[in-house]
Design an enzyme around this catalytic site. Structure first.
Site, PDB file in Angstrom:
ATOM      1  N   GLU A 125       0.815  -1.213   0.000  1.00  0.00           N
ATOM      2  CA  GLU A 125       0.000   0.000   0.000  1.00  0.00           C
ATOM      3  C   GLU A 125       0.851   1.267   0.000  1.00  0.00           C
ATOM      4  OE1 GLU A 125      -4.182  -1.279   1.896  1.00  0.00           O
ATOM      5  OE2 GLU A 125      -2.504  -1.382   3.307  1.00  0.00           O
ATOM      6  N   GLU A 145      -4.753  -9.319   4.279  1.00  0.00           N
ATOM      7  CA  GLU A 145      -5.621  -8.911   5.393  1.00  0.00           C
ATOM      8  C   GLU A 145      -6.796  -9.857   5.623  1.00  0.00           C
ATOM      9  OE1 GLU A 145      -3.424  -5.098   4.519  1.00  0.00           O
ATOM     10  OE2 GLU A 145      -4.131  -6.839   3.401  1.00  0.00           O
TER      11      GLU A 145
END
Length: 271
Positions: A125, A145
């Site tokens: 990210e 995640e």
């Protein structure tokens, strides 16, 4: 090149080093595979803010010490922040994920990232929130995640689809699979793949090339691209005339003309 590292505390730190007009920003917690803690997020935002605020700095290079870019979040260290819905980055700073969140500043200057080894979750990210990414050919990427019962909230759900299309984004976000540098290049998550050990030199070379250009024009060009992506082509086009007028009246534009006439490299001042 060899970046200079300090001896990090147990919770890790962010080291900075200035090379001419380039700010090297080093993730420094190699004993824990550069797992992210709240102090590291705060220091990263401070480094990004320093880049934007110092007129002598023109480009940032984000890299990591040790064998890996990052194994992701140190979940025990950040879990309480997540449960409370709080950010570890203080308001008023440049937010490294570059969302434009209320209370945070957006980065204006370019950021180049050099990734290597393991690059999981927040590592992906952060690189997607930058501008140009150089990856070592030994990278292992994963946006995992969903394996931990949480959602990627550092930009992967936005930028993976933007770069690679919805199908490719869903493939990697929903399976939490591990993929390599070749796949990251196919998906446009990275722009260049080089042999392991050469990624920082390659990223620095790109940064130095950017730093040699007219700083005001670089910032304006970057922001116009971002506006086109986020707000659409018409919003970006609407700025063309006024932006070009402003840039054309700068000292750097005059220097660009002089250097062209005199057949020499330009010496830009950022004014």
């Amino acid at each position: 090149m060899t970046a200079i590292a300090t001896d990090p505390p147990a919770e890790g730190c962010i080291d900075t080093q200035v090379l001419d007009h380039v700010l090297l920003i080093g993730i420094n917690r190699p004993a824990k595979r550069n797992g992210w803690t709240p102090p590291m997020f705060r220091q990263l935002a401070e480094a990004y803010t320093r880049l934007d605020d110092d007129p002598a700095l023109r480009v940032g290079v984000l890299h990591a010490f040790g064998d890996h870019f990052t194994a992701g979040l140190d979940l025990p260290a950040v879990a309480e922040y997540m449960r409370r819905g709080e950010k570890a980055t203080p308001e008023g700073l440049v937010e490294p994920h570059d969302f434009g969140l209320p209370g945070y500043r957006r980065r204006t200057k370019p950021m180049v990232v050099a990734v290597k080894g393991i690059c999981f979750t927040v590592g992906i990210e952060l690189m997607l929130g930058a501008d140009i990414v150089v990856a070592a050919d030994n990278c292992r990427f994963s946006q995992m995640e969903v394996q931990r019962g949480i959602m990627a909230t550092g930009g992967a759900t936005l930028r993976m689809a933007e770069r690679a299309g919805v199908g490719n984004a869903m493939l990697h976000l929903l399976t939490a699979d591990e993929f390599d540098s070749a796949e990251a290049l196919r998906c446009n998550f990275v722009q260049k793949v080089v042999p392991a050990g050469q990624e920082l030199d390659a990223a620095l070379k790109i940064a130095q090339r950017i730093a040699a250009q007219a700083p005001l024009a670089v910032v304006a060009t970057r922001l116009n691209v971002i506006k086109a992506v986020e707000q659409g082509p018409l919003a970006a086009v609407a700025e063309f005339i006024e932006t070009q007028k402003r840039l054309s009246n700068s000292e750097d534009a005059a220097e660009g003309v002089r250097s062209f006439v005199e057949r020499r490299p330009s010496r830009f001042s950022g004014r």
